[in-house]
Design an enzyme around this catalytic site. Sequence first.
Site, PDB file in Angstrom:
ATOM      1  N   ASP A 146       7.497  -1.753  14.147  1.00 62.69           N
ATOM      2  CA  ASP A 146       7.490  -2.753  13.071  1.00 62.69           C
ATOM      3  C   ASP A 146       8.285  -2.224  11.884  1.00 62.69           C
ATOM      4  O   ASP A 146       8.542  -2.949  10.941  1.00 62.69           O
ATOM      5  CB  ASP A 146       6.045  -3.058  12.654  1.00 62.69           C
ATOM      6  CG  ASP A 146       5.971  -4.217  11.656  1.00 62.69           C
ATOM      7  OD1 ASP A 146       6.722  -5.195  11.829  1.00 62.69           O
ATOM      8  OD2 ASP A 146       5.186  -4.132  10.696  1.00 62.69           O
ATOM      9  N   VAL A 171       0.855  -1.192   0.000  1.00 63.53           N
ATOM     10  CA  VAL A 171       0.000   0.000   0.000  1.00 63.53           C
ATOM     11  C   VAL A 171       0.887   1.237   0.000  1.00 63.53           C
ATOM     12  O   VAL A 171       0.548   2.263  -0.578  1.00 63.53           O
ATOM     13  CB  VAL A 171      -0.980  -0.006   1.206  1.00 63.53           C
ATOM     14  CG1 VAL A 171      -0.253   0.044   2.539  1.00 63.53           C
ATOM     15  CG2 VAL A 171      -1.962   1.133   1.108  1.00 63.53           C
ATOM     16  N   ARG A 210       5.930   3.708   8.604  1.00 59.84           N
ATOM     17  CA  ARG A 210       7.231   3.746   7.948  1.00 59.84           C
ATOM     18  C   ARG A 210       8.256   4.317   8.931  1.00 59.84           C
ATOM     19  O   ARG A 210       7.958   5.288   9.650  1.00 59.84           O
ATOM     20  CB  ARG A 210       7.190   4.640   6.710  1.00 59.84           C
ATOM     21  CG  ARG A 210       6.507   4.036   5.506  1.00 59.84           C
ATOM     22  CD  ARG A 210       7.319   2.872   4.907  1.00 59.84           C
ATOM     23  NE  ARG A 210       6.721   2.350   3.701  1.00 59.84           N
ATOM     24  CZ  ARG A 210       5.858   1.337   3.653  1.00 59.84           C
ATOM     25  NH1 ARG A 210       5.483   0.725   4.768  1.00 59.84           N
ATOM     26  NH2 ARG A 210       5.386   0.913   2.488  1.00 59.84           N
ATOM     27  N   GLY A 238       3.746  -6.064   9.126  1.00 59.37           N
ATOM     28  CA  GLY A 238       2.362  -5.583   9.128  1.00 59.37           C
ATOM     29  C   GLY A 238       1.392  -6.402   8.290  1.00 59.37           C
ATOM     30  O   GLY A 238       0.293  -6.718   8.724  1.00 59.37           O
ATOM     31  N   ARG A 297      -6.910   4.370   6.446  1.00 60.09           N
ATOM     32  CA  ARG A 297      -7.495   3.018   6.519  1.00 60.09           C
ATOM     33  C   ARG A 297      -6.993   2.257   7.741  1.00 60.09           C
ATOM     34  O   ARG A 297      -7.779   1.717   8.513  1.00 60.09           O
ATOM     35  CB  ARG A 297      -7.143   2.216   5.274  1.00 60.09           C
ATOM     36  CG  ARG A 297      -7.661   2.776   3.976  1.00 60.09           C
ATOM     37  CD  ARG A 297      -7.235   1.850   2.843  1.00 60.09           C
ATOM     38  NE  ARG A 297      -7.398   2.430   1.548  1.00 60.09           N
ATOM     39  CZ  ARG A 297      -6.466   3.186   0.945  1.00 60.09           C
ATOM     40  NH1 ARG A 297      -5.316   3.423   1.525  1.00 60.09           N
ATOM     41  NH2 ARG A 297      -6.700   3.687  -0.251  1.00 60.09           N
ATOM     42  N   HIS A 329       9.199  -5.700  10.136  1.00 57.95           N
ATOM     43  CA  HIS A 329       8.232  -5.216   9.138  1.00 57.95           C
ATOM     44  C   HIS A 329       7.249  -6.330   8.723  1.00 57.95           C
ATOM     45  O   HIS A 329       7.292  -6.822   7.591  1.00 57.95           O
ATOM     46  CB  HIS A 329       8.949  -4.645   7.907  1.00 57.95           C
ATOM     47  CG  HIS A 329       8.091  -3.659   7.157  1.00 57.95           C
ATOM     48  ND1 HIS A 329       8.585  -2.521   6.575  1.00 57.95           N
ATOM     49  CD2 HIS A 329       6.759  -3.655   6.893  1.00 57.95           C
ATOM     50  CE1 HIS A 329       7.609  -1.852   5.984  1.00 57.95           C
ATOM     51  NE2 HIS A 329       6.475  -2.536   6.164  1.00 57.95           N
TER      52      HIS A 329
HETATM   53  O1  LIG Z   1       4.433  -1.839   4.446  1.00 58.00           O
HETATM   54  C1  LIG Z   1       3.687  -2.464   3.759  1.00 58.00           C
HETATM   55  C2  LIG Z   1       2.997  -1.930   2.637  1.00 58.00           C
HETATM   56  O2  LIG Z   1       3.190  -0.756   2.311  1.00 58.00           O
HETATM   57  O3  LIG Z   1       2.240  -2.681   2.012  1.00 58.00           O
END
Ligand SMILES: O=CC(=O)O
Length: 345
Positions: free
Chosen positions: A286, A79, A262, A312, A180, A310
């Site tokens: 994360d 995303v 981030r 998520g 979101r 990382h």
């Molecule tokens: O960090 C994860 C993403 O941007 O999908």
Amino acid sequence: MEKPKVLITKKDVPQIAIRKLRELCDVDIYEGSYPMPRDQLLARVAGKDGLFCFITDRINTKVLDAAGRSLRVISTMSVGYDHLSLEEMKSRDIKVGYTPDVLTDATAELTLALLLATWRRLLQANAAATGQRCCYRPTLLLQANAELNNGGWGRCVWGPVWMLGKGLSGSTVGIFGLGRTGQAVLKRLAGFNVAKFLYTSTTKKELGGSYPVAEFVSFERLLQESDFVICTAALNEQTRAKFNKDAFAAMKNSAVFINTSRGGLVDQEALVWAIQTGQIRAAGLDVMTPEPLPADHILTTLPNCTLLPHLGTSEERTRAAMAELAADNLLGGLIVGKQMPKRLC
Ligand SMILES: O=CC(=O)O
């Protein structure tokens, strides 16, 4: 007719995406270790029509130049798109797809897991129970469960003031970035008896009745009043290094800081300062700078800093849905008569 040529920069993409792409494209998959080395990327992107990439691939002017005029579509399986030089892509008429929505639940769940682990010191306690030294090298933590029976617990002093955490009940939770993911986190926290929710975002949100009441406040108020500050905003020029020394200095000494968006939103030296000096109580991250974080980085030595690599979106159905959406975006941009379901530009 010749099939469009596509480069995928990692091999471990859920098969559904590879199958879809192979049906209609000539697919070149980088099979080596992560991330794809720059020289390989520059060489193999040349002459491709489409690029399937990830947050670990920095797609800048150099890559676009190396690709040449054939490159028409870039699809990132994420995303976030701070790794893409979007303006440059727009100026070259390259279509760009991304994968929002399908990963919101997984990221919100992970945020909660990290929040719970940090505020109740679960990983520190696990390290104590298993006899590991109390620091948070992610690799050590992953091994910790397997070593539960090595006798560490017997050597700790269980007592009424040992390993005390900090509860959500009655607290004020501040969410930075109520997009979101922030909204999904807010919804999930509804059951934790939180006294007050605050948020700072680009705009005031009209949330439906299924959300707990949350007050739109300035960044300063969010910092000053929150017991838990949860960072779920996108990285852009407005948010880069927003959590600097002044921001941490404005937080309560008892505050817990969580970041699942981030690493670039945080001035990491300022965060280390804040934790080391007791300016804030704990952090759960994360995302960091750089990723992967070097194993000897100072953050890995701080006992009240919970680090995850990382993760998520690392949930089975989520990753399959992201891969399929990224493949559909690529095909939508490349094949006549198809549409890109989630197009950034
Ligand atoms: O960090 C994860 C993403 O941007 O999908």
